[in-house]
Design an enzyme around this catalytic site. Structure first.
Site: not given
Length: 244
Positions: A49, A51, A110, A195
């Site tokens: 999911r 963002d 990521y 992040r």
């Protein structure tokens, strides 16, 4: 019949992967295209999911349909003809009825991408960070991530999760073609985790926090102790892995 879709997208124009009540999401666009082409209401389930504003170079989803897809290559072609320019389907393929794009994934990787100065060709796809960074210290701090499993300090508050445990198996800063990249791989990620990790590691790189400070933040299991989230535009989901 269950099918997997492998696809990618630039997340700039979307409220993230998951459907929202008052915003356009990638999932909404994909479901609408599948429903129109297959003439059956389709609801996809994504592997991750992402963002708002986050990109995906490799993402998977699965969907169920009553009648078998006659030609997966043709479906791929028709989807790409119908979808917006910033969503691309790479392939559609049949799987076992019990296969699950999210729960069967063994890892996600990521990348967070940073440039030192304005680059029109990377606009919306990287974070501009002007301050000098000590990459060696940032990598030394990143090694600490392998010692721990609980990453509550880097999770968004008020999220509905059963636990904050993640098994990080890769975490490294490196430079490629003038872009500073943080690559991190884990079996799962918490909301906002990458992040928040990047934002905190940047504070180590600028000397605002020490490596000892970074370890204390992990141990605290308290989001207020970590740094601010890095902007969304630098974050990419680059790989989703499944057992062979």
């Amino acid at each position: 019949m269950r099918y997997f879709i492998e696809f990618s997208y630039k997340g700039t124009n979307y409220s993230g992967w998951q459907k929202q009540n008052n915003a356009i999401s990638v999932q909404q666009k994909l479901d609408e295209a599948l429903t129109l082409i297959l003439r059956e209401t389709i609801e996809t389930v994504g592997s991750s999911r992402t963002d708002t504003g986050v990109h995906a170079e490799q993402q998977y989803a699965h969907f169920d349909i009553i009648e078998a897809v006659k030609d997966c290559d043709l479906l791929t072609y028709r989807l790409n003809s119908l979808l917006p320019f910033d969503i691309a389907v790479h392939r559609v393929f049949p799987v076992e009825d019990t296969a699950h794009s999210r729960f069967d994934a063994s890892y996600r990787r990521y990348e967070y991408r940073i440039v030192k100065r304005k680059n029109p060709f990377l606009f919306g796809e990287s974070h501009i960070f002007h301050k000098p960074l000590n990459i060696e210290l940032m990598n030394e701090a990143a090694l600490l991530l392998f010692k721990y499993k609980n990453f509550e300090s880097f999770s968004k508050l008020h999220t509905q999760v059963n636990n904050f445990l993640c098994d990080i198996t890769e975490a490294e800063w490196f430079e490629k073609n003038g872009i500073l990249i943080f690559s991190v791989k884990s079996n799962r990620f918490l909301r906002g985790m990458v992040r928040a990790l990047v934002g905190t590691l940047l504070e180590v790189g600028t000397g605002k926090k020490s490596i000892a400070d970074f370890e204390k933040i992990i141990q605290a299991q308290d989001r207020s102790k970590a740094g601010a989230q890095a902007p969304a535009e630098g974050l990419f989901l680059v790989e989703v892995g499944y057992p062979e």
